[in-house]
Design a protein around this motif. Sequence first.
Motif, PDB file in Angstrom:
ATOM      1  N   CYS A 139       0.806  -1.238   0.000  1.00 25.94           N
ATOM      2  CA  CYS A 139       0.000   0.000   0.000  1.00 25.94           C
ATOM      3  C   CYS A 139       0.839   1.288   0.000  1.00 25.94           C
ATOM      4  O   CYS A 139       0.461   2.265  -0.666  1.00 25.94           O
ATOM      5  N   THR A 140       1.946   1.324   0.725  1.00 24.61           N
ATOM      6  CA  THR A 140       2.722   2.575   0.793  1.00 24.61           C
ATOM      7  C   THR A 140       3.307   2.962  -0.573  1.00 24.61           C
ATOM      8  O   THR A 140       3.073   4.069  -1.049  1.00 24.61           O
ATOM      9  N   PRO A 141       4.046   2.049  -1.245  1.00 23.41           N
ATOM     10  CA  PRO A 141       4.545   2.431  -2.571  1.00 23.41           C
ATOM     11  C   PRO A 141       3.424   2.687  -3.580  1.00 23.41           C
ATOM     12  O   PRO A 141       3.538   3.604  -4.409  1.00 23.41           O
ATOM     13  N   ILE A 163      15.758   5.487  -1.822  1.00 22.80           N
ATOM     14  CA  ILE A 163      16.713   5.133  -0.760  1.00 22.80           C
ATOM     15  C   ILE A 163      15.984   4.206   0.203  1.00 22.80           C
ATOM     16  O   ILE A 163      14.966   4.578   0.789  1.00 22.80           O
ATOM     17  N   GLY A 164      16.514   2.989   0.340  1.00 22.38           N
ATOM     18  CA  GLY A 164      15.883   1.954   1.167  1.00 22.38           C
ATOM     19  C   GLY A 164      15.489   0.780   0.290  1.00 22.38           C
ATOM     20  O   GLY A 164      15.004   0.975  -0.822  1.00 22.38           O
ATOM     21  N   ARG A 165      15.738  -0.434   0.778  1.00 19.14           N
ATOM     22  CA  ARG A 165      15.426  -1.636  -0.025  1.00 19.14           C
ATOM     23  C   ARG A 165      14.597  -2.625   0.776  1.00 19.14           C
ATOM     24  O   ARG A 165      14.765  -3.842   0.661  1.00 19.14           O
ATOM     25  N   SER A 166      13.717  -2.115   1.645  1.00 26.60           N
ATOM     26  CA  SER A 166      12.882  -3.033   2.437  1.00 26.60           C
ATOM     27  C   SER A 166      11.861  -3.708   1.533  1.00 26.60           C
ATOM     28  O   SER A 166      11.545  -3.217   0.448  1.00 26.60           O
ATOM     29  N   ASN A 167      11.345  -4.850   2.022  1.00 27.01           N
ATOM     30  CA  ASN A 167      10.366  -5.604   1.224  1.00 27.01           C
ATOM     31  C   ASN A 167       9.041  -4.881   1.114  1.00 27.01           C
ATOM     32  O   ASN A 167       8.296  -5.093   0.166  1.00 27.01           O
ATOM     33  N   CYS A 187      19.141   2.736  -3.628  1.00 26.04           N
ATOM     34  CA  CYS A 187      20.280   2.915  -2.711  1.00 26.04           C
ATOM     35  C   CYS A 187      19.949   2.288  -1.369  1.00 26.04           C
ATOM     36  O   CYS A 187      18.786   2.108  -1.015  1.00 26.04           O
ATOM     37  N   HIS A 188      20.977   1.975  -0.604  1.00 24.47           N
ATOM     38  CA  HIS A 188      20.779   1.325   0.697  1.00 24.47           C
ATOM     39  C   HIS A 188      21.967   1.628   1.602  1.00 24.47           C
ATOM     40  O   HIS A 188      22.839   2.435   1.231  1.00 24.47           O
ATOM     41  N   SER A 189      22.016   0.942   2.752  1.00 25.85           N
ATOM     42  CA  SER A 189      23.026   1.289   3.754  1.00 25.85           C
ATOM     43  C   SER A 189      24.462   1.059   3.271  1.00 25.85           C
ATOM     44  O   SER A 189      25.398   1.605   3.836  1.00 25.85           O
ATOM     45  N   ARG A 190      24.646   0.221   2.247  1.00 26.03           N
ATOM     46  CA  ARG A 190      26.015  -0.033   1.764  1.00 26.03           C
ATOM     47  C   ARG A 190      26.334   0.765   0.502  1.00 26.03           C
ATOM     48  O   ARG A 190      27.364   0.530  -0.131  1.00 26.03           O
ATOM     49  N   VAL A 206      12.428   8.606  -0.250  1.00 29.09           N
ATOM     50  CA  VAL A 206      13.299   8.378   0.899  1.00 29.09           C
ATOM     51  C   VAL A 206      12.594   7.482   1.919  1.00 29.09           C
ATOM     52  O   VAL A 206      11.596   7.874   2.528  1.00 29.09           O
ATOM     53  N   ALA A 207      13.104   6.246   2.076  1.00 33.42           N
ATOM     54  CA  ALA A 207      12.521   5.291   3.035  1.00 33.42           C
ATOM     55  C   ALA A 207      13.654   4.620   3.793  1.00 33.42           C
ATOM     56  O   ALA A 207      13.957   3.447   3.594  1.00 33.42           O
ATOM     57  N   ILE A 208      14.284   5.382   4.661  1.00 32.60           N
ATOM     58  CA  ILE A 208      15.500   4.926   5.346  1.00 32.60           C
ATOM     59  C   ILE A 208      15.222   4.538   6.798  1.00 32.60           C
ATOM     60  O   ILE A 208      15.840   3.631   7.344  1.00 32.60           O
ATOM     61  N   GLY A 209      14.331   5.268   7.437  1.00 33.88           N
ATOM     62  CA  GLY A 209      14.103   5.025   8.854  1.00 33.88           C
ATOM     63  C   GLY A 209      15.080   5.784   9.736  1.00 33.88           C
ATOM     64  O   GLY A 209      15.391   5.340  10.845  1.00 33.88           O
ATOM     65  N   LYS A 210      15.609   6.926   9.240  1.00 33.02           N
ATOM     66  CA  LYS A 210      16.549   7.744  10.045  1.00 33.02           C
ATOM     67  C   LYS A 210      16.049   9.190  10.020  1.00 33.02           C
ATOM     68  O   LYS A 210      16.072   9.829   8.957  1.00 33.02           O
ATOM     69  N   PRO A 211      15.658   9.711  11.191  1.00 34.13           N
ATOM     70  CA  PRO A 211      15.043  11.046  11.218  1.00 34.13           C
ATOM     71  C   PRO A 211      15.908  12.132  10.563  1.00 34.13           C
ATOM     72  O   PRO A 211      17.094  12.250  10.888  1.00 34.13           O
ATOM     73  N   LYS A 212      15.292  12.865   9.628  1.00 36.61           N
ATOM     74  CA  LYS A 212      15.875  14.053   8.999  1.00 36.61           C
ATOM     75  C   LYS A 212      17.247  13.827   8.371  1.00 36.61           C
ATOM     76  O   LYS A 212      18.065  14.751   8.298  1.00 36.61           O
ATOM     77  N   MET A 213      17.519  12.585   7.905  1.00 39.01           N
ATOM     78  CA  MET A 213      18.870  12.319   7.388  1.00 39.01           C
ATOM     79  C   MET A 213      19.140  13.057   6.064  1.00 39.01           C
ATOM     80  O   MET A 213      20.277  13.474   5.807  1.00 39.01           O
ATOM     81  N   ILE A 214      18.123  13.206   5.246  1.00 42.31           N
ATOM     82  CA  ILE A 214      18.350  13.783   3.915  1.00 42.31           C
ATOM     83  C   ILE A 214      18.110  15.298   3.944  1.00 42.31           C
ATOM     84  O   ILE A 214      16.987  15.763   4.147  1.00 42.31           O
ATOM     85  N   ASP A 227       8.860  11.683   1.135  1.00 43.59           N
ATOM     86  CA  ASP A 227       9.406  11.275   2.437  1.00 43.59           C
ATOM     87  C   ASP A 227       8.514  10.202   3.064  1.00 43.59           C
ATOM     88  O   ASP A 227       7.372  10.472   3.442  1.00 43.59           O
ATOM     89  N   VAL A 228       9.046   8.982   3.162  1.00 44.57           N
ATOM     90  CA  VAL A 228       8.241   7.875   3.702  1.00 44.57           C
ATOM     91  C   VAL A 228       8.406   7.759   5.226  1.00 44.57           C
ATOM     92  O   VAL A 228       7.542   7.230   5.914  1.00 44.57           O
ATOM     93  N   GLY A 229       9.490   8.262   5.753  1.00 44.41           N
ATOM     94  CA  GLY A 229       9.809   8.078   7.177  1.00 44.41           C
ATOM     95  C   GLY A 229       8.767   8.666   8.124  1.00 44.41           C
ATOM     96  O   GLY A 229       8.122   9.663   7.804  1.00 44.41           O
ATOM     97  N   ILE A 230       8.613   8.010   9.256  1.00 44.50           N
ATOM     98  CA  ILE A 230       7.770   8.581  10.325  1.00 44.50           C
ATOM     99  C   ILE A 230       8.534   8.412  11.634  1.00 44.50           C
ATOM    100  O   ILE A 230       8.883   7.283  12.016  1.00 44.50           O
ATOM    101  N   HIS A 231       8.788   9.515  12.322  1.00 42.90           N
ATOM    102  CA  HIS A 231       9.494   9.479  13.601  1.00 42.90           C
ATOM    103  C   HIS A 231       8.902  10.527  14.522  1.00 42.90           C
ATOM    104  O   HIS A 231       8.232  11.459  14.068  1.00 42.90           O
ATOM    105  N   ARG A 232       9.208  10.400  15.794  1.00 42.95           N
ATOM    106  CA  ARG A 232       8.897  11.473  16.755  1.00 42.95           C
ATOM    107  C   ARG A 232      10.205  12.174  17.046  1.00 42.95           C
ATOM    108  O   ARG A 232      11.204  11.512  17.343  1.00 42.95           O
ATOM    109  N   MET A 264      -1.907   8.125   2.535  1.00 43.32           N
ATOM    110  CA  MET A 264      -2.060   7.394   1.267  1.00 43.32           C
ATOM    111  C   MET A 264      -2.047   5.880   1.488  1.00 43.32           C
ATOM    112  O   MET A 264      -2.688   5.129   0.768  1.00 43.32           O
ATOM    113  N   THR A 265      -1.265   5.439   2.487  1.00 39.56           N
ATOM    114  CA  THR A 265      -1.150   4.003   2.740  1.00 39.56           C
ATOM    115  C   THR A 265      -2.524   3.416   3.036  1.00 39.56           C
ATOM    116  O   THR A 265      -2.906   2.369   2.498  1.00 39.56           O
ATOM    117  N   ILE A 266      -3.285   4.101   3.868  1.00 43.24           N
ATOM    118  CA  ILE A 266      -4.607   3.583   4.247  1.00 43.24           C
ATOM    119  C   ILE A 266      -5.582   3.679   3.067  1.00 43.24           C
ATOM    120  O   ILE A 266      -6.369   2.762   2.822  1.00 43.24           O
TER     121      ILE A 266
END
Length: 281
Positions: A139-141, A163-167, A187-190, A206-214, A227-232, A264-266
């Motif tokens: 749903c997210t992509p 950025i990010g290669r999660s399933n 792209c990914h961590s390596r 951007v789907a990295i899971g690191k707050p404000k990295m980009i 921006d796919v990330g969600i953080h507090r 959008m995911t929902i």
Amino acid sequence: MADLIDGKVISKQIKDELKEKVAALKKEGIEICLAVIQVGNDTASTVYVGNKKKACEYVGINSVSYELPEETTEEELISLIDRLNSDSAINGILVQLPLPKHIDEDTVIKRISPDKDVDGFHPESVGRLSIGQRGFVSCTPAGIIELLKRSDIEIEGKECVVIGRSNIVGKPMAMLLLRENATVTVCHSRTKNLKEICKRADILVVAIGKPKMIDASYVKEGAAVIDVGIHRNENNKLCGDVDFDSVSKVAGKITPVPGGVGPMTIAMLMNNCVEAAIMNE
Ligand code: NAD
């Protein structure tokens, strides 16, 4: 300053379109029902499940919930899934992740019938996506493609960097962009030279899971940034993987967090439920 890509407005449009479709199906005697299973009471999962049920109500999809205790065994969960797989009144089955550690997520995902796999996580759904066959898409992509299309951002022939290669996000995102005839780099961590690669992107997901990295130094002038990330953050406010204040000065279009990809995911989950009902008619 970049234009905002408003996920709240676009997701509402999609839900309103689906509401009409669902009402038309009801007139033909077709009711849609989503089974939502939650194991344990992880607070974030409870919020997500609640939002999914609310969206079902809005669109006119029935939902049945199974709130199972943390100690539920894998066998018990599998046997519930088997029962729902063979229940013709159920069109979609959603198992809220993460599951408690003693339950193997892959085994559970594989057990859901591919015909009812509205999350699009089953290996058959993933396989169909990668060979260009019709099937459920994560749903997210899928929501990101709708965001781009409905914001008049051309995808065909564009340089897209994910950025990010999660399933559940990165890989299906790359497949979907490819299906839309983009030139795609994952792209990914390596990854070496991340910045240079990102700077080539007309569309940067951007789907990295690191707050404000980009920040702006990764972004080409005028690019569309998703921006796919969600953080507090430190003040308990929501933020993404993108440094919005910095990037919005160079990007052409950008999604905010909250109010970008999240809603959008929902909406796309609702879309998959409607597809499931139509497919199985
Ligand atoms: P994940 O942790 O499974 O994957 C993160 C990916 O980022 C990995 O492939 C990794 O290789 C890559 N990565 C990590 N550090 C990196 C670095 N320094 N440079 C380059 N790449 C790096 O995460 P996910 O499930 O894909 O989720 C990503 C983010 O999106 C998370 O913040 C998550 O909460 C959020 N998310 C949001 C939604 C939504 O509906 N908005 C849905 C799913 C996930």
